[in-house]
Design a protein around this motif. Structure first.
Motif, PDB file in Angstrom:
ATOM      1  N   ARG A  88      58.620  55.174  25.653  1.00 55.20           N
ATOM      2  CA  ARG A  88      57.718  56.320  25.491  1.00 55.20           C
ATOM      3  C   ARG A  88      56.404  55.940  24.807  1.00 55.20           C
ATOM      4  NH1 ARG A  88      59.610  60.045  27.866  1.00 55.20           N
ATOM      5  NH2 ARG A  88      57.941  61.465  27.276  1.00 55.20           N
ATOM      6  N   SER A  89      56.004  54.690  24.955  1.00 56.46           N
ATOM      7  CA  SER A  89      54.711  54.290  24.386  1.00 56.46           C
ATOM      8  C   SER A  89      53.652  54.247  25.499  1.00 56.46           C
ATOM      9  CB  SER A  89      54.833  52.928  23.702  1.00 56.46           C
ATOM     10  OG  SER A  89      55.202  51.942  24.633  1.00 56.46           O
ATOM     11  N   TRP A  90      52.451  53.864  25.100  1.00 53.82           N
ATOM     12  CA  TRP A  90      51.382  53.644  26.068  1.00 53.82           C
ATOM     13  C   TRP A  90      51.183  52.133  26.209  1.00 53.82           C
ATOM     14  CZ3 TRP A  90      46.560  57.337  25.288  1.00 53.82           C
ATOM     15  CH2 TRP A  90      46.968  58.659  25.476  1.00 53.82           C
ATOM     16  N   LEU A  91      51.048  51.696  27.449  1.00 49.65           N
ATOM     17  CA  LEU A  91      50.770  50.282  27.701  1.00 49.65           C
ATOM     18  C   LEU A  91      49.412  50.174  28.384  1.00 49.65           C
ATOM     19  CD1 LEU A  91      51.514  47.262  27.895  1.00 49.65           C
ATOM     20  CD2 LEU A  91      52.662  47.781  30.061  1.00 49.65           C
ATOM     21  N   PHE A  92      48.495  49.497  27.704  1.00 47.50           N
ATOM     22  CA  PHE A  92      47.187  49.246  28.307  1.00 47.50           C
ATOM     23  C   PHE A  92      47.151  47.794  28.786  1.00 47.50           C
ATOM     24  CE2 PHE A  92      43.944  52.643  27.317  1.00 47.50           C
ATOM     25  CZ  PHE A  92      44.896  53.632  27.150  1.00 47.50           C
ATOM     26  N   ILE A  93      46.741  47.625  30.025  1.00 48.00           N
ATOM     27  CA  ILE A  93      46.618  46.275  30.582  1.00 48.00           C
ATOM     28  C   ILE A  93      45.137  46.013  30.818  1.00 48.00           C
ATOM     29  CG2 ILE A  93      47.286  44.711  32.436  1.00 48.00           C
ATOM     30  CD1 ILE A  93      49.710  46.556  32.964  1.00 48.00           C
ATOM     31  N   GLU A  94      44.582  45.114  30.018  1.00 44.52           N
ATOM     32  CA  GLU A  94      43.158  44.797  30.183  1.00 44.52           C
ATOM     33  C   GLU A  94      43.024  43.709  31.234  1.00 44.52           C
ATOM     34  OE1 GLU A  94      40.855  43.933  26.624  1.00 44.52           O
ATOM     35  OE2 GLU A  94      39.299  42.983  27.845  1.00 44.52           O
ATOM     36  N   ASN A  95      42.436  44.073  32.358  1.00 45.70           N
ATOM     37  CA  ASN A  95      42.332  43.139  33.481  1.00 45.70           C
ATOM     38  C   ASN A  95      41.222  42.113  33.225  1.00 45.70           C
ATOM     39  OD1 ASN A  95      42.742  42.175  36.237  1.00 45.70           O
ATOM     40  ND2 ASN A  95      43.585  44.206  36.611  1.00 45.70           N
ATOM     41  N   ILE A  96      41.148  41.137  34.078  1.00 44.13           N
ATOM     42  CA  ILE A  96      40.091  40.131  33.989  1.00 44.13           C
ATOM     43  C   ILE A  96      38.735  40.823  34.169  1.00 44.13           C
ATOM     44  CG2 ILE A  96      39.201  37.977  34.994  1.00 44.13           C
ATOM     45  CD1 ILE A  96      42.047  37.710  33.897  1.00 44.13           C
ATOM     46  N   GLY A  97      37.739  40.410  33.398  1.00 44.18           N
ATOM     47  CA  GLY A  97      36.409  40.997  33.508  1.00 44.18           C
ATOM     48  C   GLY A  97      35.797  40.724  34.870  1.00 44.18           C
ATOM     49  N   ASN A  98      35.740  41.772  35.701  1.00 46.53           N
ATOM     50  CA  ASN A  98      35.359  41.570  37.098  1.00 46.53           C
ATOM     51  C   ASN A  98      35.391  42.940  37.766  1.00 46.53           C
ATOM     52  OD1 ASN A  98      35.365  40.948  39.853  1.00 46.53           O
ATOM     53  ND2 ASN A  98      36.914  39.357  39.696  1.00 46.53           N
ATOM     54  N   LEU A  99      34.360  43.296  38.490  1.00 46.36           N
ATOM     55  CA  LEU A  99      34.335  44.613  39.140  1.00 46.36           C
ATOM     56  C   LEU A  99      34.811  44.563  40.590  1.00 46.36           C
ATOM     57  CD1 LEU A  99      30.960  46.096  37.810  1.00 46.36           C
ATOM     58  CD2 LEU A  99      33.267  46.780  37.175  1.00 46.36           C
ATOM     59  N   ILE A 100      35.226  43.403  41.050  1.00 47.84           N
ATOM     60  CA  ILE A 100      35.548  43.269  42.474  1.00 47.84           C
ATOM     61  C   ILE A 100      37.055  43.150  42.697  1.00 47.84           C
ATOM     62  CG2 ILE A 100      34.983  42.022  44.589  1.00 47.84           C
ATOM     63  CD1 ILE A 100      32.575  40.833  42.921  1.00 47.84           C
ATOM     64  N   CYS A 101      37.593  41.989  42.414  1.00 49.81           N
ATOM     65  CA  CYS A 101      38.980  41.694  42.794  1.00 49.81           C
ATOM     66  C   CYS A 101      40.019  42.614  42.141  1.00 49.81           C
ATOM     67  CB  CYS A 101      39.311  40.245  42.489  1.00 49.81           C
ATOM     68  SG  CYS A 101      37.978  39.110  42.911  1.00 49.81           S
ATOM     69  N   PRO A 102      39.924  42.919  40.845  1.00 49.49           N
ATOM     70  CA  PRO A 102      40.972  43.763  40.250  1.00 49.49           C
ATOM     71  C   PRO A 102      41.107  45.119  40.935  1.00 49.49           C
ATOM     72  CG  PRO A 102      39.703  42.689  38.528  1.00 49.49           C
ATOM     73  CD  PRO A 102      38.964  42.441  39.816  1.00 49.49           C
ATOM     74  N   ALA A 103      40.042  45.574  41.586  1.00 50.18           N
ATOM     75  CA  ALA A 103      40.108  46.869  42.271  1.00 50.18           C
ATOM     76  C   ALA A 103      41.064  46.831  43.457  1.00 50.18           C
ATOM     77  CB  ALA A 103      38.709  47.276  42.750  1.00 50.18           C
ATOM     78  N   ASP A 104      41.323  45.651  43.984  1.00 44.36           N
ATOM     79  CA  ASP A 104      42.168  45.517  45.179  1.00 44.36           C
ATOM     80  C   ASP A 104      43.669  45.520  44.865  1.00 44.36           C
ATOM     81  OD1 ASP A 104      40.026  45.357  46.849  1.00 44.36           O
ATOM     82  OD2 ASP A 104      40.057  43.183  47.056  1.00 44.36           O
ATOM     83  N   PHE A 105      44.023  45.349  43.602  1.00 40.41           N
ATOM     84  CA  PHE A 105      45.437  45.120  43.266  1.00 40.41           C
ATOM     85  C   PHE A 105      46.013  46.229  42.403  1.00 40.41           C
ATOM     86  CE2 PHE A 105      43.859  41.059  44.489  1.00 40.41           C
ATOM     87  CZ  PHE A 105      44.936  40.408  45.066  1.00 40.41           C
TER      88      PHE A 105
END
Lengths: 131, 221
Positions: free
Chosen positions: B113-130
């Protein structure tokens, strides 16, 4: 790097599929063409994909395959005049009234539609054999 | 011979992402995938969100998975503040994928019941696809990056459930054109909310946290 991971997966999928269609000699047929459907908004360039696929396909049934890419356009909707339209490059604006539209569907869709195999009995040969 | 396949290139990733999401949501964990350019202020925002969350819902814990090409600078910062954090170094990969998250979950203790934040790699392109098993994506865009980001990177704004417009205190100094940004954002992201904020002072962060709390509750988390 983005294209590299995708190209690696692509080669893995198509070579696995080709291996399920052995030719008359019991060999894995060469892949002549890979047809792919991908979203225009996904940001994949043909040249990059071709480069990375050629790297990962070396020594596989896909080594000589050419890529047939079909880009799905980004569809938009105009709240001002109610029309749906296909996004033109560099613009969000409605081609009819000029007001900014809203993306209806921007996805990262990317799938392999089909592959074309060499060294497979052609329809004519199959028909001839059965006649 | 033409052989139909119809297999999505991301199918293998999506299958793992679905498994990750099921695992997390069954434990009541609300998972947010944070996207944004290098230097947009992703880590600073997560730290502020943790502070605000603690003040409004003290029972909620927040844990972070940090994605970086190299280094554990952000993870060390989070740990020094008492925020549980785990570092993933991709060593060059431009995005996190679902198998990376699944591997971390087997090693990282996260309270139910916690919150999990996943900080993705700094990038506006590839992380949007996954998708990586998250409930939603949030894109962090700083005013210092310019007013044209939604026009240049529409996909990342389109796939995100909200945008944090960070470093808003710098808007005047960098000549940020908010109306132009908002118009592009509305086209790319439709009705997704936009939260102008300043992670340094905390201004605007409570509004984002309120929205997150409401969204999590809407998901039953």
């Amino acid at each position: 790097m983005h294209e590299a991971g995708v190209a690696e997966a692509l080669v893995r999928i198509v070579t696995s599929e080709a291996a399920r269609h052995l030719n008359e000699q019991g060999q894995v047929p060469k892949i002549r063409q890979i047809s792919i459907v991908l979203s225009e908004s996904g940001g994949f360039m043909r040249e990059s994909l071709e480069l990375y696929v050629s790297v990962f396909a070396k020594g596989t049934a896909a080594e000589k395959a050419c890529l047939n890419l079909r880009y799905e356009p980004t569809r938009m909707s105009c709240a001002a005049c109610g029309r749906d339209f296909v996004r033109k490059r560099f613009s969000f604006d409605c081609p009819v009234c000029g007001k900014p539209g809203t993306m209806v569907r921007a996805t990262a869709d990317f799938y392999i539609e089909s592959i074309e195999l060499e060294d497979f009995p052609t329809e004519a040969r199959t028909t001839g054999a059965s006649a | 011979m033409n052989v139909p396949i119809r297999e999505a290139i991301y199918a293998a990733n999506d299958e793992v992402a679905s498994r990750v999401h099921t695992q997390l949501s069954s434990r009541g964990i609300f998972t947010v995938n944070i996207l944004g350019s290098p230097g947009a202020g992703k880590t600073s925002l997560i730290i502020r969100i943790a502070e605000v969350l603690k003040s409004v819902e003290s029972s909620k814990k927040l844990a972070v998975i940090e994605g970086d090409i190299a280094s554990d600078i952000d993870t060390q910062t989070l740990l020094s503040l008492g925020i549980p954090a785990y570092q993933i170094n991709t060593g060059g990969d431009c995005h996190l994928n679902a198998p990376m998250i699944e591997a971390v979950l087997s090693r990282m203790p996260i309270a139910d019941r916690s919150w999990l934040f996943i900080e993705n790699i700094g990038n506006l392109i590839c992380p949007a696809d996954f998708t990586i098993g998250e409930d939603l994506k949030i894109v962090v865009a700083s005013v210092a990056e310019g007013s044209d980001k939604p026009y240049k990177y529409p996909l990342v704004f389109s796939v995100s459930a909200a945008c944090a417009l960070s470093k808003i205190d710098l808007a005047e100094a960098v000549g940020f054109q908010e109306a132009y940004f908002r118009s592009g954002y509305a086209s790319a992201a439709s009705a997704a909310p936009l939260f102008p904020l300043n992670a340094k002072t905390g201004a605007g962060v409570p509004q984002l946290v309120d929205w997150l709390i409401g969204t999590a509750k809407g998901l039953g988390l």
